[in-house]
Design a protein around this motif. Structure first.
Motif, PDB file in Angstrom:
ATOM      1  N   GLU A  46       0.833  -1.206   0.000  1.00 27.45           N
ATOM      2  CA  GLU A  46       0.000   0.000   0.000  1.00 27.45           C
ATOM      3  C   GLU A  46       0.866   1.254   0.000  1.00 27.45           C
ATOM      4  N   TYR A  47       0.354   2.306  -0.630  1.00 28.83           N
ATOM      5  CA  TYR A  47       1.036   3.591  -0.718  1.00 28.83           C
ATOM      6  C   TYR A  47       0.199   4.666  -0.029  1.00 28.83           C
ATOM      7  N   VAL A  48       0.867   5.642   0.566  1.00 27.83           N
ATOM      8  CA  VAL A  48       0.168   6.802   1.119  1.00 27.83           C
ATOM      9  C   VAL A  48       0.852   8.060   0.588  1.00 27.83           C
ATOM     10  N   PHE A  49       0.038   9.066   0.291  1.00 27.33           N
ATOM     11  CA  PHE A  49       0.542  10.323  -0.252  1.00 27.33           C
ATOM     12  C   PHE A  49      -0.031  11.485   0.546  1.00 27.33           C
ATOM     13  N   PHE A  50       0.856  12.364   0.996  1.00 33.05           N
ATOM     14  CA  PHE A  50       0.461  13.604   1.647  1.00 33.05           C
ATOM     15  C   PHE A  50       1.147  14.727   0.872  1.00 33.05           C
ATOM     16  N   GLU A  51       0.423  15.334  -0.039  1.00 32.05           N
ATOM     17  CA  GLU A  51       1.024  16.330  -0.926  1.00 32.05           C
ATOM     18  C   GLU A  51       0.767  17.747  -0.421  1.00 32.05           C
ATOM     19  N   ALA A  52       1.827  18.570  -0.453  1.00 28.10           N
ATOM     20  CA  ALA A  52       1.728  19.978  -0.059  1.00 28.10           C
ATOM     21  C   ALA A  52       1.021  20.122   1.282  1.00 28.10           C
ATOM     22  N   CYS A  53       1.504  19.383   2.293  1.00 27.34           N
ATOM     23  CA  CYS A  53       0.797  19.292   3.575  1.00 27.34           C
ATOM     24  C   CYS A  53       1.353  20.228   4.652  1.00 27.34           C
ATOM     25  N   ALA A  54       2.467  20.920   4.392  1.00 28.76           N
ATOM     26  CA  ALA A  54       3.021  21.880   5.355  1.00 28.76           C
ATOM     27  C   ALA A  54       4.027  22.767   4.636  1.00 28.76           C
ATOM     28  N   THR A  55       4.314  23.921   5.217  1.00 31.21           N
ATOM     29  CA  THR A  55       5.337  24.794   4.652  1.00 31.21           C
ATOM     30  C   THR A  55       6.690  24.484   5.296  1.00 31.21           C
ATOM     31  N   ARG A  56       7.733  24.915   4.638  1.00 32.68           N
ATOM     32  CA  ARG A  56       9.076  24.740   5.204  1.00 32.68           C
ATOM     33  C   ARG A  56       9.196  25.461   6.551  1.00 32.68           C
ATOM     34  N   ALA A  57       8.579  26.631   6.640  1.00 35.78           N
ATOM     35  CA  ALA A  57       8.671  27.436   7.855  1.00 35.78           C
ATOM     36  C   ALA A  57       7.976  26.790   9.052  1.00 35.78           C
ATOM     37  N   ALA A  58       7.031  25.895   8.821  1.00 31.40           N
ATOM     38  CA  ALA A  58       6.291  25.260   9.923  1.00 31.40           C
ATOM     39  C   ALA A  58       7.205  24.442  10.822  1.00 31.40           C
ATOM     40  N   ALA A  59       8.206  23.810  10.218  1.00 28.60           N
ATOM     41  CA  ALA A  59       9.252  23.076  10.950  1.00 28.60           C
ATOM     42  C   ALA A  59       8.775  21.807  11.643  1.00 28.60           C
ATOM     43  N   GLN A  60       7.488  21.540  11.654  1.00 27.07           N
ATOM     44  CA  GLN A  60       6.996  20.291  12.221  1.00 27.07           C
ATOM     45  C   GLN A  60       5.607  19.980  11.666  1.00 27.07           C
ATOM     46  N   LEU A  61       5.234  18.698  11.760  1.00 30.48           N
ATOM     47  CA  LEU A  61       3.961  18.267  11.204  1.00 30.48           C
ATOM     48  C   LEU A  61       3.560  16.935  11.826  1.00 30.48           C
TER      49      LEU A  61
END
Length: 210
Positions: free
Chosen positions: A159-174
């Motif tokens: 199985e594959y999972v995709f999370f595209e464009a889910c945070a900005t670089r500046a957010a630093a965490q997710l």
């Protein structure tokens, strides 16, 4: 057998002995040798090459809708598809007990000139995945609004999972929530940054089997 069709030229079509009569684009008669099934057993080297193509093809096919946009450096190939296939065949396949398998740490989900993802922490608890990274926004080819994408693959279930464009670089965490079906399944993860427009990506970073 041959079949005489009703044309001004009385053209033959069909199979006659060891040859086949066909009609060309301009209406001319073309004679071809009868196709023969190749029953020769492939050499070990040829079989291994075929197996490599099969393994790579099966692995990247579900990812290709993402990969065709994320390979923004075509690695001197003509298309993103050629770049994905060529790179993976040459660099991300290894042998285990004589059989080709994907070398996950060397696989890439993206290529390009943006600054790469610089990990600090990746931690998983069942379906919760926590990621922390260095913003690096003061560095070249890094911008605070660069967008993070995450791709995962569970080898036990394919199985594959995709999370595209889910945070900005500046957010630093997710923190991400994985499907419940993967709660107990180890998953390989790759991450990458892209520009907001998606016209340029970074070379992806492999986070490991979590």
């Amino acid at each position: 057998m041959g079949l005489m069709i009703d044309t001004n030229k009385g053209m033959l079509t069909g199979l006659v002995g060891s040859v086949v009569f066909v009609k060309g684009k301009n209406g001319e008669a073309i004679v071809r040798s009868r196709p023969m099934r190749n029953t020769a057993k492939p050499t070990p080297k040829k079989q291994q090459s075929c197996d490599r193509f099969a393994v790579v093809g099966a692995f990247i096919k579900p990812m290709y809708p993402f990969l065709k946009g994320s390979f923004t450096d075509w690695l001197e190939k003509r298309t993103a598809r050629d770049a994905v296939r060529s790179y993976t065949l040459k660099n991300a396949v290894k042998l285990e007990q004589g059989k080709p398998v994907i070398d996950y740490p060397k696989f890439l989900i993206s290529t390009g000139k943006q600054r790469v993802y610089n990990p600090i922490l990746q931690q998983r608890e069942k379906t919760e995945l926590l990621l922390e990274w260095q913003p690096d926004s003061t560095q070249a080819f890094a911008h605070s609004d660069d967008l993070l994408s995450v791709v995962g693959y569970a080898p036990q279930t394919s199985e594959y999972v995709f999370f595209e464009a889910c945070a900005t670089r500046a957010a630093a965490q997710l923190q991400l929530e994985l499907p419940e079906a993967l709660a107990a399944a180890p998953v390989h993860f790759w991450v990458t940054f892209s520009t907001p427009t998606g016209d340029s990506y970074a070379y992806s970073t492999y986070l490991g089997l979590l």
